[in-house]
Design an enzyme around this catalytic site. Sequence first.
Site: not given
Length: 153
Positions: A89, A58, A56, A86
């Site tokens: 993360c 992040e 992801h 999420c």
Amino acid sequence: MNMEQQDRYWMQAALQLADEAANQGEVPVGAVLVHRGGIIGRGANAPIARLDPSAHAEILALRDAAQNLGNYRLPASTLYVTLEPCVMCAGAIFNARVERVVFAASDPKTGACGSVIDLFAHPGLNHHAHICGGIEAQASIARLKAFFATRRV
């Protein structure tokens, strides 16, 4: 520059990374980590290209920053991300000790900063980043809608 102007400025950099992700066929999410007035980490969503569910934006921005600083702890930093983080993360943000998280669009399906769950407000956890949502939300939402519209034809 006041705090809101700074947040909008840095979010523009994250939005550019979201565009890069979309150009690669990834969900358009971008993230930058800022420390002492400069970007120390960048990430664009890449789970498809990397065959990595943890890729992801992040996570990639945190990894980049940690490598650049030579430390897995990133205190006194702000993460700007175009979509609410999420749970995965959020866990990485906790472990990195990021001071502040600024996100654009809320994520009603997986958001861990208040949309589905608010991990950063959980009293049992030992780190609490300051959260600010909605900065450049419409720009992020427009990118997400455009991306998914091409997938649902």
